[in-house]
Design an enzyme around this catalytic site. Structure first.
Site, PDB file in Angstrom:
ATOM      1  N   LYS A  80       0.871  -1.173   0.000  1.00 45.09           N
ATOM      2  CA  LYS A  80       0.000   0.000   0.000  1.00 45.09           C
ATOM      3  C   LYS A  80       0.909   1.223   0.000  1.00 45.09           C
ATOM      4  O   LYS A  80       2.083   1.135   0.378  1.00 45.09           O
ATOM      5  CB  LYS A  80      -0.866  -0.011   1.274  1.00 45.09           C
ATOM      6  CG  LYS A  80      -2.150   0.754   1.158  1.00 45.09           C
ATOM      7  CD  LYS A  80      -3.293  -0.100   0.637  1.00 45.09           C
ATOM      8  CE  LYS A  80      -4.552   0.735   0.494  1.00 45.09           C
ATOM      9  NZ  LYS A  80      -5.724  -0.066   0.168  1.00 45.09           N
ATOM     10  N   VAL A 181     -26.963   2.185  -0.505  1.00 43.22           N
ATOM     11  CA  VAL A 181     -27.197   1.815  -1.912  1.00 43.22           C
ATOM     12  C   VAL A 181     -26.462   2.798  -2.830  1.00 43.22           C
ATOM     13  O   VAL A 181     -27.034   3.400  -3.723  1.00 43.22           O
ATOM     14  CB  VAL A 181     -28.707   1.701  -2.237  1.00 43.22           C
ATOM     15  CG1 VAL A 181     -29.261   0.415  -1.657  1.00 43.22           C
ATOM     16  CG2 VAL A 181     -29.504   2.886  -1.694  1.00 43.22           C
ATOM     17  N   GLY A 182     -25.173   2.945  -2.560  1.00 50.07           N
ATOM     18  CA  GLY A 182     -24.294   3.773  -3.393  1.00 50.07           C
ATOM     19  C   GLY A 182     -23.781   2.926  -4.551  1.00 50.07           C
ATOM     20  O   GLY A 182     -24.527   2.140  -5.127  1.00 50.07           O
ATOM     21  N   VAL A 184     -21.647   0.219  -4.859  1.00 48.77           N
ATOM     22  CA  VAL A 184     -21.748  -1.247  -4.748  1.00 48.77           C
ATOM     23  C   VAL A 184     -23.183  -1.654  -4.419  1.00 48.77           C
ATOM     24  O   VAL A 184     -23.738  -2.575  -5.024  1.00 48.77           O
ATOM     25  CB  VAL A 184     -20.790  -1.795  -3.665  1.00 48.77           C
ATOM     26  CG1 VAL A 184     -20.905  -3.309  -3.586  1.00 48.77           C
ATOM     27  CG2 VAL A 184     -19.346  -1.392  -3.961  1.00 48.77           C
TER      28      VAL A 184
END
Ligand code: NAD
Length: 368
Positions: A80, A181-182, A184
């Protein structure tokens, strides 16, 4: 901070500090483990209050990627990076190109992707300086929006859980409570609707809720109602840490399976869920569809191949459930076991001369 002590704690391979006065770049790359392949992980841009905070974050995130890639069956290690800065004000082409040059110096040991605070546009700038980047623009061979693939992986993982709890993997007639409910969550609702599931949804964004109610016949509830609803599956697709001391006694579901990262507030909450008879699909395995999809760019992106690989999340979750029963441990612990067993198996492989630096040296000698 005693950095070598920190690295020794979880066997980090490498920590790279990148500084470029001209562009203002202050970045840190952490390579945790490259047993399975090059370390792939996103670059987070964030105005960290201190260098220590940035180091702790990059180390924690890099280690998480080792487990995620290993448990997902990818031939990748964990890494990362973080850029210290404000993504709203500090982004420039020069900054990301400078960072790209640092990534290039690592010769492919680390492959960068997007993360919180960085975007496809930033990846495009990095791409000018190095090939060791994924998540670039579709016109440059990129794989596009990861969220439909993340949602597909969640659906498949949910099937494995439903099979375990109810005896068959059909989602038809099952009630799924989707929190958020964005990106994905929307695609998950679409797939669940196609599979014949009954949807109950919530979101703090009213228009996002309205869309899934209209398109997929979902029933909407208030955000504070979703956890206690009687349902087959609770799918957290918004925030982390929603499974905690306060919520576990109130959960009305048989299964927790969603895309959110760090669903369990603490690892011990995996045990608490198991004690309540609730099956938990470990977050970093069930939400790996986006990673599997973006990693496909390394072979020249092929959507069909990526989709097939994402579908295998169902089997990975089945394996985890099997390990959980074999070892008598909660599924979050079993996921770590799956990852560690794979890394241990590969690292114990015989070192054949052809793959060993000594073998390469010999081959070079022969050609001289
Ligand atoms: P997003 O921001 O598009 O969607 C999140 C939704 O949750 C938003 O609509 C937001 O309004 C809603 N929300 C926020 N607080 C809420 C609350 N208290 N109650 C109900 N809803 C709330 O994000 P996303 O890309 O869909 O990701 C969802 C989750 O999945 C995140 O935790 C993310 O880290 C994780 N994840 C996403 C991907 C991906 O491919 N996008 C991959 C792996 C993990």
């Amino acid at each position: 901070m005693q950095i070598f002590e920190k690295l020794a704690e979880y066997r980090y391979e490498q920590l790279v500090f990148c500084h470029d006065k001209a562009t203002g770049l202050r970045a840190i790359i952490a390579v945790h483990d490259t047993t399975l392949g090059p370390a792939l992980g996103g670059c987070r841009m964030y105005p960290y209050a201190s260098e220590d905070e940035a180091i702790v974050d990059v180390l924690r995130l890099a280690r998480g990627m080792t487990y995620k890639a290993a448990a997902s069956g990818l031939n990748l290690g964990g890494g990362k990076s973080v850029i210290i800065g404000d993504p709203r004000t500090d982004k420039t082409e020069a900054l990301f190109r400078s960072f790209g040059r640092y990534i290039e110096t690592l010769g492919g040991r680390y492959i960068v992707a997007e993360d919180v605070g960085t975007s496809t546009e930033d990846a495009n700038f990095i791409r000018v300086e190095t090939g060791h980047v994924v998540g670039v623009d579709v016109t440059r061979g990129g794989s596009g929006d990861p969220s439909p693939f993340t949602a597909l992986g969640v659906l498949q993982g949910m099937r494995a859980c439903v099979e375990e709890v109810f005896g068959d993997d059909s989602l038809a007639g099952r009630t799924v409570a989707v929190q958020g409910v964005g990106h994905v969550g929307y695609h998950l609702c679409r797939l669940l609707h196609e599979a014949g599931a009954r949807l109950i949804v919530t979101d703090v964004n009213a228009s996002a809720v309205e869309r899934v109610v209209r398109m997929f016949g979902a029933k909407a509830v208030e955000p504070d109602e979703i956890l206690a609803l009687a349902c087959d599956v609770y799918a957290p697709c918004a925030l982390g840490a929603t499974v905690n001391d306060d919520t576990i006694p109130r959960l009305g579901c048989r299964i927790v399976a969603g895309s959110a990262n760090n669903v369990l507030h603490e690892a011990r909450h995996g045990e608490a869920l198991a004690e309540r008879g609730i099956l938990y699909a470990p977050d970093y395995v069930i939400n790996a569809g986006g990673l599997i999809n973006v990693a496909d760019e390394l072979e020249g992106y092929n959507e069909r191949r990526a989709t097939k690989r994402v579908m295998r999340i169902e089997d990975r979750i089945r394996k985890i459930i099997a390990i959980s029963k074999r070892d008598g441990v909660p599924t979050n612990v079993a996921a770590d076991t799956l990852a560690l067993e794979r890394i241990a198996a590969i690292s114990s492989m015989e070192r054949l001369h052809t793959g060993h630096p000594y073998g390469q040296l010999q081959r070079r000698r022969e050609t001289i």
